[in-house]
Design an enzyme around this catalytic site. Structure first.
Site, short mmCIF file in Angstrom:
data_model
loop_
_atom_site.label_atom_id
_atom_site.label_comp_id
_atom_site.label_asym_id
_atom_site.label_seq_id
_atom_site.Cartn_x
_atom_site.Cartn_y
_atom_site.Cartn_z
N SER A 241 7.09 10.22 -3.16
CA SER A 241 8.00 9.79 -4.25
C SER A 241 7.46 10.22 -5.61
O SER A 241 8.23 10.69 -6.47
CB SER A 241 8.24 8.29 -4.21
OG SER A 241 7.03 7.57 -4.15
N HIS A 271 7.22 7.23 4.70
CA HIS A 271 6.86 6.77 3.33
C HIS A 271 7.45 5.38 3.13
O HIS A 271 7.16 4.46 3.90
CB HIS A 271 7.34 7.83 2.33
CG HIS A 271 6.85 7.66 0.93
ND1 HIS A 271 5.75 6.91 0.59
CD2 HIS A 271 7.34 8.15 -0.27
CE1 HIS A 271 5.57 6.95 -0.73
NE2 HIS A 271 6.54 7.69 -1.27
N ARG A 327 -3.40 -3.42 -1.25
CA ARG A 327 -2.05 -3.95 -1.48
C ARG A 327 -1.64 -4.85 -0.30
O ARG A 327 -0.91 -5.82 -0.46
CB ARG A 327 -1.04 -2.80 -1.66
CG ARG A 327 -1.38 -1.90 -2.83
CD ARG A 327 -0.48 -0.67 -2.90
NE ARG A 327 -0.62 0.17 -1.73
CZ ARG A 327 0.11 1.26 -1.50
NH1 ARG A 327 1.05 1.62 -2.35
NH2 ARG A 327 -0.08 1.99 -0.40
N ASP A 373 2.97 -1.46 3.56
CA ASP A 373 4.22 -1.82 4.22
C ASP A 373 4.04 -2.77 5.40
O ASP A 373 5.01 -3.35 5.88
CB ASP A 373 4.95 -0.55 4.68
CG ASP A 373 5.25 0.37 3.51
OD1 ASP A 373 5.75 -0.14 2.50
OD2 ASP A 373 4.97 1.58 3.60
N1 HAX Z 1 0.87 5.26 14.71
C1 HAX Z 1 0.80 6.26 15.61
N2 HAX Z 1 0.32 7.48 15.35
C2 HAX Z 1 -0.16 7.67 14.12
C3 HAX Z 1 -0.18 6.68 13.14
C4 HAX Z 1 0.37 5.43 13.47
N3 HAX Z 1 0.47 4.45 12.57
N4 HAX Z 1 -0.74 7.19 12.01
C5 HAX Z 1 -1.07 8.47 12.28
N5 HAX Z 1 -0.70 8.78 13.55
C6 HAX Z 1 -0.83 10.07 14.23
C7 HAX Z 1 -0.05 11.12 13.45
O1 HAX Z 1 1.33 11.07 13.77
C8 HAX Z 1 -0.75 12.39 13.91
O2 HAX Z 1 -0.28 12.67 15.22
P1 HAX Z 1 -0.11 14.21 15.74
O3 HAX Z 1 -1.46 14.83 15.58
O4 HAX Z 1 0.34 14.03 17.15
O5 HAX Z 1 0.93 14.81 14.84
C9 HAX Z 1 -2.21 11.94 14.03
O6 HAX Z 1 -2.17 10.51 14.18
C10 HAX Z 1 -3.05 12.28 12.81
O7 HAX Z 1 -2.41 11.76 11.67
P2 HAX Z 1 -3.27 11.32 10.40
O8 HAX Z 1 -3.93 12.54 9.86
O9 HAX Z 1 -4.09 10.13 10.71
O10 HAX Z 1 -2.12 10.80 9.40
P3 HAX Z 1 -1.19 11.67 8.44
O11 HAX Z 1 -1.88 11.85 7.15
O12 HAX Z 1 -0.65 12.87 9.11
O13 HAX Z 1 0.04 10.65 8.26
C11 HAX Z 1 1.13 8.62 7.85
C12 HAX Z 1 -0.03 9.51 7.46
C13 HAX Z 1 1.23 7.47 6.89
C14 HAX Z 1 2.44 9.43 7.76
C15 HAX Z 1 0.92 8.11 9.29
O14 HAX Z 1 -0.26 7.34 9.35
C16 HAX Z 1 2.08 7.30 9.83
O15 HAX Z 1 3.05 7.89 10.33
N6 HAX Z 1 2.04 5.93 9.75
C17 HAX Z 1 3.12 5.08 10.17
C18 HAX Z 1 4.25 5.09 9.15
C19 HAX Z 1 3.83 4.35 7.89
O16 HAX Z 1 3.33 3.23 7.92
N7 HAX Z 1 4.10 4.97 6.74
C20 HAX Z 1 3.81 4.35 5.42
C21 HAX Z 1 2.57 4.93 4.76
C22 HAX Z 1 2.29 4.32 3.40
C23 HAX Z 1 3.37 4.66 2.45
O17 HAX Z 1 3.58 5.78 2.05
N8 HAX Z 1 4.14 3.69 2.12
O18 HAX Z 1 5.22 3.91 1.43
#
Ligand code: HAX
Length: 439
Positions: A241, A271, A327, A373
């Site tokens: 964002s 996000h 947070r 979140d």
């Molecule tokens: N559950 C399952 N798998 C997860 C995970 C979770 N909570 N978090 C990361 N992973 C997976 C990723 O999908 C990735 O899988 P692949 O290699 O198969 O693609 C692997 O673990 C490595 O990812 P990472 O390097 O640890 O994390 P990223 O930086 O790629 O992604 C995310 C960060 C926030 C997108 C990720 O942790 C996620 O999808 N979390 C769940 C959704 C979430 O809570 N989003 C909100 C984040 C905070 C925010 O922005 N709030 O607004």
């Protein structure tokens, strides 16, 4: 000019001089190398953006102008009889770089109350959408409809010097922030309360008035809103964002266009939409097990099932953070004080006890800890704000504070059009071959 605007301009002039000197004397200094993996994997960790309002440390969490969330909860001015910081104060801190006095905060509050009138055509645009439309879509459409009000767009069309850009962006920022709670509350009452709207109360602070227009008038919900709107405001510049708002603004698209784009990014489930997903995921678990308070064993099985289905556990993980998000902790502290016996809140705490070990056990998730979140939905639900697809709009109202304060800085510092270099895979392959030959 108002005195906040004057202070901002003098701070910006000072920093602008410092930046000129930094670029002149150290412009060739290399910050970091960029790897092939980083280019393919979401540019993680590449230092390539300047954002003045906040800085994220992967272990410690966010600091706003050097202040952590516990410090802000202590030092920012509060409402009379309240214990939580007023987000107006955080906005002042991000904009000016100094902890505000109670008078500074009152000044911002009064300015926003004065500018909060939303023109009718914005409501007409919302009304033109089916009631079933996702609240984030309605929110984005409404902000875009408000673009007719942009002082920056008008001034640019008439022809202004680059030196004046910041002044109009500042004016748009103040007006836009002032109007967002009314727009968000309108969407909420339209979608979930049969269109029975509640008029603003100009005597209340920004958060309390928002709570009032949503239809939640208890003192403790108003306190929750003050905390919520403070902690979601900013998370340095690289998140979707913030980065999107900054990027679109760099084309000199006005703050209305820029924020609409940023909010469209916030609407993604990885996000801001994660707050909606978390509560849905927990409610599905409660329904499946047939109790509001599943045991830790039942929660563990559910997490494993989510992972085995190739889905993410919402509310866990982060692109930068590597510890429990402060947070999350701030919300947990609020819940311990205001609603420690709430079944869904207790389930959130039980998930926190079992999820990190399971996520860590996968061996691939870099951060097994909860993010912002993971907690917010359970608090809102406790107070009766149960419509989870509205949650990201609340996040968006708060996020406007950080991304728009940053946009003022972008224009005041005269940052140019953002245009990083992209490559094709063919280019990468040729580059690898060339480097291998040289080695
Ligand atoms: N559950 C399952 N798998 C997860 C995970 C979770 N909570 N978090 C990361 N992973 C997976 C990723 O999908 C990735 O899988 P692949 O290699 O198969 O693609 C692997 O673990 C490595 O990812 P990472 O390097 O640890 O994390 P990223 O930086 O790629 O992604 C995310 C960060 C926030 C997108 C990720 O942790 C996620 O999808 N979390 C769940 C959704 C979430 O809570 N989003 C909100 C984040 C905070 C925010 O922005 N709030 O607004």
């Amino acid at each position: 000019m108002g005195y906040v605007k004057d202070s901002f301009k003098s701070k910006a002039d000072q920093l602008s001089q410092e930046i000129k000197k930094i670029v002149a004397e150290h412009g060739e200094l290399v910050l970091d190398k960029v790897t092939v993996a980083q280019a393919y994997q979401g540019m993680r960790g590449i230092p390539g953006l300047i954002t003045e309002t906040s800085l994220l440390d992967s272990n410690e969490g966010i600091r706003f102008r050097g202040f952590s969330i516990p410090e802000l909860r202590e030092r920012l001015p509060k409402a009379e009889g309240g214990n939580e910081p007023l987000p107006e104060g955080l906005f002042y801190l991000m904009l000016i770089g100094e902890v505000p006095s109670a008078e500074n905060v009152e000044h911002i509050s009064a300015t926003w109350a004065r500018r909060s009138h939303v023109p009718n055509h914005v409501f007409d645009v919302i009304e033109a959408l089916p009631v079933s439309t996702h609240p984030m879509t309605q929110f984005c459409a409404a902000i875009l409809a408000l673009q007719t009000e942009s002082k920056f767009a008008k001034a640019y069309e008439e022809g202004i010097s680059k030196k004046e850009h910041w002044s109009y962006v500042y004016e748009d920022t103040m007006t836009l922030i002032a109007r967002l709670p009314r727009i968000a509350a309108y969407i909420y009452r339209r979608k979930y309360k049969n269109g029975e709207h509640i008029q603003p109360d100009g005597m209340l602070d920004w958060s309390a008035n928002f709570a009032h227009m949503l239809g939640f008038d208890s003192d403790s919900f108003k306190e929750l809103m003050r905390l919520y709107l403070t902690i979601h405001a900013d998370h340095e510049g690289g998140n979707v964002s913030a980065h999107t708002t900054h990027l679109v603004g760099s084309a000199l698209s006005d703050p209305y266009y820029s924020l609409t784009a940023g909010m469209a990014g916030l609407a993604g489930p990885l996000h801001g939409l994660a707050n909606q997903e978390v509560i849905r995921w927990i409610e599905e678990l409660q329904e499946k097990i047939g109790t509001q308070e599943p045991t830790k064993e039942q929660i563990a099985d559910y997490i494993k099932q989510t992972l085995s289905e190739g889905k993410v556990v919402p509310g866990y993980g982060h692109a930068v953070l590597r510890k429990t998000d402060p947070r999350f902790t701030a919300q947990m502290e609020f819940a311990k004080k205001h609603c420690p016996d709430d079944a869904t809140v207790k389930t959130v705490w039980n998930v926190y006890e079992v999820a990190p070990a399971i996520l860590e056990g996968t061996g691939k998730i870099k951060n097994p800890w909860p993010n912002v979140d993971a907690h917010s939905g359970s608090l809102l639900k406790h107070y009766g704000l149960v419509e989870e697809d509205f949650y990201t709009v609340l996040f968006g109202v708060s996020r406007s504070l950080g991304v728009l304060a940053s946009l003022c800085w972008d224009r005041a510092l005269g940052f140019p059009l953002e245009r990083p270099k992209s490559m094709t895979t063919e280019w990468i392959q040729k580059y690898i071959a060339q480097q291998t030959k040289l080695a």
